[in-house]
Design a protein around this motif. Structure first.
Motif, PDB file in Angstrom:
ATOM      1  N   SER A  17       0.823  -1.205   0.000  1.00  0.00           N
ATOM      2  CA  SER A  17       0.000   0.000   0.000  1.00  0.00           C
ATOM      3  C   SER A  17       0.861   1.261   0.000  1.00  0.00           C
ATOM      4  CB  SER A  17      -0.922   0.002   1.222  1.00  0.00           C
ATOM      5  OG  SER A  17      -1.717   1.163   1.255  1.00  0.00           O
ATOM      6  N   ASP A  18       1.939   1.242   0.754  1.00  0.00           N
ATOM      7  CA  ASP A  18       2.825   2.404   0.810  1.00  0.00           C
ATOM      8  C   ASP A  18       3.488   2.665  -0.545  1.00  0.00           C
ATOM      9  OD1 ASP A  18       2.209   2.730   3.473  1.00  0.00           O
ATOM     10  OD2 ASP A  18       4.060   1.795   4.211  1.00  0.00           O
ATOM     11  N   VAL A  19       3.908   1.596  -1.221  1.00  0.00           N
ATOM     12  CA  VAL A  19       4.531   1.768  -2.538  1.00  0.00           C
ATOM     13  C   VAL A  19       3.499   2.273  -3.543  1.00  0.00           C
ATOM     14  CG1 VAL A  19       5.719   0.606  -4.437  1.00  0.00           C
ATOM     15  CG2 VAL A  19       6.339   0.082  -2.067  1.00  0.00           C
ATOM     16  N   VAL A  20       2.276   1.762  -3.468  1.00  0.00           N
ATOM     17  CA  VAL A  20       1.210   2.279  -4.330  1.00  0.00           C
ATOM     18  C   VAL A  20       1.054   3.781  -4.120  1.00  0.00           C
ATOM     19  CG1 VAL A  20      -1.286   2.255  -4.736  1.00  0.00           C
ATOM     20  CG2 VAL A  20      -0.026   0.099  -4.554  1.00  0.00           C
ATOM     21  N   ASP A  21       1.108   4.226  -2.862  1.00  0.00           N
ATOM     22  CA  ASP A  21       0.982   5.659  -2.579  1.00  0.00           C
ATOM     23  C   ASP A  21       2.161   6.451  -3.137  1.00  0.00           C
ATOM     24  OD1 ASP A  21      -1.413   5.215  -1.298  1.00  0.00           O
ATOM     25  OD2 ASP A  21      -0.555   5.242   0.727  1.00  0.00           O
TER      26      ASP A  21
ATOM     27  N   ILE B 151      -0.735  -0.583 -12.031  1.00  0.00           N
ATOM     28  CA  ILE B 151      -1.371  -1.899 -12.054  1.00  0.00           C
ATOM     29  C   ILE B 151      -0.677  -2.760 -11.004  1.00  0.00           C
ATOM     30  CG2 ILE B 151      -1.877  -3.969 -13.403  1.00  0.00           C
ATOM     31  CD1 ILE B 151      -1.689  -2.212 -15.919  1.00  0.00           C
ATOM     32  N   VAL B 152      -1.433  -3.217 -10.009  1.00  0.00           N
ATOM     33  CA  VAL B 152      -0.911  -4.086  -8.956  1.00  0.00           C
ATOM     34  C   VAL B 152      -1.293  -5.521  -9.291  1.00  0.00           C
ATOM     35  CG1 VAL B 152      -0.968  -4.619  -6.487  1.00  0.00           C
ATOM     36  CG2 VAL B 152      -1.180  -2.237  -7.260  1.00  0.00           C
ATOM     37  N   ASN B 153      -0.355  -6.450  -9.135  1.00  0.00           N
ATOM     38  CA  ASN B 153      -0.684  -7.831  -9.508  1.00  0.00           C
ATOM     39  C   ASN B 153      -0.259  -8.841  -8.454  1.00  0.00           C
ATOM     40  OD1 ASN B 153       2.074  -8.445  -9.811  1.00  0.00           O
ATOM     41  ND2 ASN B 153       1.913  -8.997 -11.963  1.00  0.00           N
ATOM     42  N   VAL B 154      -0.549 -10.101  -8.759  1.00  0.00           N
ATOM     43  CA  VAL B 154      -0.001 -11.279  -8.080  1.00  0.00           C
ATOM     44  C   VAL B 154       0.990 -11.870  -9.075  1.00  0.00           C
ATOM     45  CG1 VAL B 154      -0.535 -13.606  -7.271  1.00  0.00           C
ATOM     46  CG2 VAL B 154      -2.026 -11.684  -6.651  1.00  0.00           C
ATOM     47  N   HIS B 155       2.283 -11.949  -8.687  1.00  0.00           N
ATOM     48  CA  HIS B 155       3.307 -12.201  -9.705  1.00  0.00           C
ATOM     49  C   HIS B 155       3.822 -13.645  -9.691  1.00  0.00           C
ATOM     50  CE1 HIS B 155       5.532 -10.161 -12.879  1.00  0.00           C
ATOM     51  NE2 HIS B 155       6.598 -10.876 -12.545  1.00  0.00           N
ATOM     52  N   HIS B 156       4.932 -13.900  -9.000  1.00  0.00           N
ATOM     53  CA  HIS B 156       5.552 -15.233  -9.099  1.00  0.00           C
ATOM     54  C   HIS B 156       4.775 -16.317  -8.364  1.00  0.00           C
ATOM     55  CE1 HIS B 156       8.858 -13.860 -11.451  1.00  0.00           C
ATOM     56  NE2 HIS B 156       9.270 -13.003 -10.535  1.00  0.00           N
ATOM     57  N   ASP B 157       3.712 -15.949  -7.693  1.00  0.00           N
ATOM     58  CA  ASP B 157       2.794 -16.947  -7.142  1.00  0.00           C
ATOM     59  C   ASP B 157       2.318 -17.896  -8.244  1.00  0.00           C
ATOM     60  OD1 ASP B 157       1.790 -15.524  -4.268  1.00  0.00           O
ATOM     61  OD2 ASP B 157       2.537 -14.177  -5.824  1.00  0.00           O
ATOM     62  N   SER B 158       2.344 -17.418  -9.476  1.00  0.00           N
ATOM     63  CA  SER B 158       1.857 -18.227 -10.607  1.00  0.00           C
ATOM     64  C   SER B 158       2.587 -19.558 -10.722  1.00  0.00           C
ATOM     65  CB  SER B 158       1.996 -17.446 -11.914  1.00  0.00           C
ATOM     66  OG  SER B 158       3.345 -17.112 -12.172  1.00  0.00           O
ATOM     67  N   TRP B 159       3.847 -19.591 -10.306  1.00  0.00           N
ATOM     68  CA  TRP B 159       4.572 -20.867 -10.359  1.00  0.00           C
ATOM     69  C   TRP B 159       4.933 -21.401  -8.971  1.00  0.00           C
ATOM     70  CZ3 TRP B 159       9.364 -20.485  -8.144  1.00  0.00           C
ATOM     71  CH2 TRP B 159      10.002 -19.222  -8.173  1.00  0.00           C
TER      72      TRP B 159
ATOM     73  N   VAL C 241      -5.510   3.292  -9.599  1.00  0.00           N
ATOM     74  CA  VAL C 241      -5.005   1.956  -9.270  1.00  0.00           C
ATOM     75  C   VAL C 241      -5.856   0.895  -9.961  1.00  0.00           C
ATOM     76  CG1 VAL C 241      -4.491   0.323  -7.418  1.00  0.00           C
ATOM     77  CG2 VAL C 241      -4.170   2.785  -7.049  1.00  0.00           C
ATOM     78  N   ALA C 242      -5.200   0.070 -10.759  1.00  0.00           N
ATOM     79  CA  ALA C 242      -5.846  -1.071 -11.416  1.00  0.00           C
ATOM     80  C   ALA C 242      -5.240  -2.355 -10.870  1.00  0.00           C
ATOM     81  CB  ALA C 242      -5.669  -0.993 -12.929  1.00  0.00           C
ATOM     82  N   PHE C 243      -5.922  -3.471 -11.124  1.00  0.00           N
ATOM     83  CA  PHE C 243      -5.453  -4.780 -10.667  1.00  0.00           C
ATOM     84  C   PHE C 243      -5.277  -5.721 -11.863  1.00  0.00           C
ATOM     85  CE2 PHE C 243      -7.894  -4.334  -6.362  1.00  0.00           C
ATOM     86  CZ  PHE C 243      -6.873  -3.541  -5.857  1.00  0.00           C
ATOM     87  N   GLU C 244      -4.328  -6.641 -11.710  1.00  0.00           N
ATOM     88  CA  GLU C 244      -4.076  -7.720 -12.678  1.00  0.00           C
ATOM     89  C   GLU C 244      -4.075  -9.028 -11.883  1.00  0.00           C
ATOM     90  OE1 GLU C 244      -0.093  -9.454 -14.981  1.00  0.00           O
ATOM     91  OE2 GLU C 244      -0.098  -7.422 -14.147  1.00  0.00           O
ATOM     92  N   PRO C 245      -4.921 -10.001 -12.232  1.00  0.00           N
ATOM     93  CA  PRO C 245      -5.106 -11.164 -11.350  1.00  0.00           C
ATOM     94  C   PRO C 245      -3.850 -11.977 -11.102  1.00  0.00           C
ATOM     95  CG  PRO C 245      -6.231 -11.464 -13.468  1.00  0.00           C
ATOM     96  CD  PRO C 245      -5.828 -10.029 -13.394  1.00  0.00           C
ATOM     97  N   ILE C 246      -3.051 -12.249 -12.152  1.00  0.00           N
ATOM     98  CA  ILE C 246      -1.866 -13.096 -11.949  1.00  0.00           C
ATOM     99  C   ILE C 246      -0.949 -12.958 -13.149  1.00  0.00           C
ATOM    100  CG2 ILE C 246      -2.826 -15.202 -12.974  1.00  0.00           C
ATOM    101  CD1 ILE C 246      -1.486 -16.686 -10.475  1.00  0.00           C
TER     102      ILE C 246
ATOM    103  N   ARG D 118     -13.310  -0.567 -10.098  1.00  0.00           N
ATOM    104  CA  ARG D 118     -11.885  -0.528 -10.413  1.00  0.00           C
ATOM    105  C   ARG D 118     -11.581  -1.189 -11.764  1.00  0.00           C
ATOM    106  NH1 ARG D 118      -8.431   0.991  -7.127  1.00  0.00           N
ATOM    107  NH2 ARG D 118      -9.553   0.357  -5.234  1.00  0.00           N
ATOM    108  N   ALA D 119     -10.717  -0.534 -12.550  1.00  0.00           N
ATOM    109  CA  ALA D 119     -10.273  -1.129 -13.814  1.00  0.00           C
ATOM    110  C   ALA D 119      -9.384  -2.333 -13.529  1.00  0.00           C
ATOM    111  CB  ALA D 119      -9.518  -0.105 -14.643  1.00  0.00           C
TER     112      ALA D 119
END
Length: 530
Positions: free
Chosen positions: A69-73, A83-91, A128-133, A168-169
């Motif tokens: 949240s602080d980095v988003v700010d 765009i905030v995401n869920v990243h290396h969780d994918s693998w 702020v937008a979101f990207e699922p993964i 939210r986009a």
């Protein structure tokens, strides 16, 4: 978001921010990005190592949620979209293709994670937008269907979290965030969700050029351009009325030849915009912005990109684009061979309607007609001028940079390089008994990096990728940068995977290190004996 930039290898590092090549991000990094002309930032985040409980709650460490949240700010306070995401969780835990994958558990965890992200960021506004993964693994229609389901679970979670989230986009994804797989299997989300949505995919193509594989060191032919345009046009053709974003793309200054790289930057950017697609540059902290010094490693490429975004035409250096050529030329360099006479050098440029305004060395303006002359698209630097920069015996290395300014678009540089063939500290060794990188001492003599590496077994066969026999001469038997070869300030490096390949082949193998410029004889051989 256009143009956009990725804060790569930072909050997405495994396992924690700071564990990879970048320290924890500081606010001044975003000031640098602002000055450079970017409008949006993709914020990759790995959450896998920040859970404090297991099923069914999957509680995320509140300290980590606060850090994100602080980095988003930091980002939004400077006027960026993000765009905030869920990243290396994918693998790490969300790989639906793994033989041990528990799809029900993945779906449960995915919902709980996004519900908590949505709750923490619920009050963030439309910036702020979101990207699922990021790049979810998969190769089948069934995998594609499951990713569509995960997109729906993600939307349900953030909507349930409330706040601004129902408006939210979001940038939804297909398998691998790959353009072809996305086109094949992506399905639009349930219309019950009111979120404005786009499709995000990633573009690292052609693979051989972008990843310095199989000796591919040129780009910019008509066929190269047609292939790139066909790729981007195909996605737009499949999703005619949906916003599109290329969330990652890059052409690294670390290993790629400058003129080819600059042409790629220019054509990629213009083509993305032609098809109404937003480009977001990938930056892992090693390739683009040097966050410690606040300097761009390739400011020319950056300027080409930002000018192309504005629709301003760039002048570009000519370079070899014929894959069948056995010698490669580049107008990004003046190469002068050690112990040869200094002569006038002519470089060609794609002017694209521009004219050369001035040329400088170390801030000193050169005199047209004395130091250089212009004829059409060609600029000729006189022998008398070049002799002020080097002599036949000047120590090899980069000796000067000529800065060229044109009537519009990016300014270019021409590096003046005195070169000889680098010398290896040894030319042979016995294959080691264990798997490890092989570091070979080298004395550089020009550009301090190889162009490519060739690997041929004692029986004449290619050590790796025998199919490269069907490629042009300068690509046959060549191996791939980073995964198979590398270098540092004092070594060329054969990676453990290549040493292991020699062991598996059971054949003595000769490695030919090829240097810049790519011309006959500018090589050094090293033999690994079995």
């Amino acid at each position: 978001m256009s143009p956009g930039w990725n804060l790569g290898n930072t909050l997405d590092a495994v396992q924690n921010e700071g564990d990879w090549n970048n320290p924890p991000v500081v606010a001044t990094t975003f000031d640098d990005i602002k000055v450079a002309g970017f409008k949006g930032i993709r914020l990759p985040v790995t959450w896998a190592y920040h859970f404090t409980s297991q099923s069914p709650d999957w509680t995320v460490d509140p300290v980590w949620l606060q850090r994100v949240s602080d980095v988003v700010d930091m980002i939004t306070s400077r006027g960026f979209y993000t765009i905030v995401n869920v990243h290396h969780d994918s693998w790490v835990w969300a790989d639906i293709t793994a033989s041990s994958a528990n799809i029900t558990a993945i779906e449960e965890r995915f919902y709980k994670l996004w519900y908590q992200i949505g709750t923490k960021l619920a009050c963030k506004g439309s910036q702020v937008a979101f990207e699922p993964i990021n790049e979810p693994p998969g190769s089948t229609a069934e995998h594609g269907a499951e990713q569509n389901k995960l997109n729906g679970i993600f939307l349900q979670a953030i909507n349930d979290a409330g706040g601004f989230n129902p408006k939210r986009a979001v940038t939804l994804v297909g398998i691998g965030e790959d353009s072809v797989k996305t086109s094949q299997w992506f399905k639009a989300p349930d219309k019950k969700f009111a979120n404005p949505w786009a499709i995000q995919y990633h573009y690292y193509s052609p693979y051989d050029f972008i990843f310095s594989a199989w000796g591919k060191t040129t780009w910019g032919s008509d066929a190269d351009k047609a292939s790139l345009e066909a790729d981007i046009a195909a996605v737009r053709g499949n999703f005619t009325d949906i916003p599109l974003i290329i969330g990652e793309w890059s052409a690294s200054p670390t290993s790629l030849e400058a003129a080819a790289r600059w042409k790629y930057y220019d054509y990629f950017t213009r083509t993305a915009l032609k098809y109404n697609t937003i480009p977001v540059l990938w930056d892992n902290g090693n390739d683009q912005l040097n966050r410690a010094t606040h300097e761009w490693r390739d400011p020319v490429a950056l300027s080409i990109h930002t000018n192309a975004i504005k629709g301003v035409k760039n002048t570009l250096p000519e370079s070899t684009t014929d894959g069948a050529a056995t010698v490669q030329q580049s107008s990004a360099y003046i190469y002068h061979k050690l112990n040869t006479s200094v002569t006038a050098t002519t470089l060609g440029f794609e002017l694209n309607g521009n004219t050369l305004v001035d040329a400088k060395v170390a801030g000193k303006t050169l005199v047209k007609g004395t130091h250089y002359s212009v004829s059409g698209k060609d600029v000729t630097f006189s022998a008398a001028f070049l002799s002020t920069l080097l002599t036949p015996t000047t120590k090899p290395g980069e000796v000067a940079t000529i800065a060229l300014t044109f009537s519009a678009g990016a300014a270019l540089t021409v590096n003046v390089v005195q070169y000889a063939t680098p010398v290896l500290g040894a030319t042979t060794s016995k294959l080691s008994a264990t798997s490890a990188d092989l570091l070979i001492p080298i004395t550089w003599a020009g550009q301090s990096r190889p162009a490519t590496v060739k690997a041929v077994k004692s029986d004449g066969g290619f050590l790796i990728d025998d199919w490269t026999q069907y490629l042009p001469t300068l690509q046959q038997a060549r191996i791939t940068y980073s995964g198979q070869w590398d270098w540092d300030a004092t070594h060329v490096i054969l990676k453990a995977s290549v040493v292991d390949a020699v062991r598996a082949a059971g054949k003595t193998t000769t490695f030919t290190f090829e240097f810049w410029p790519r011309e006959s004889g500018n090589v050094a051989n090293y033999t690994l004996t079995v």
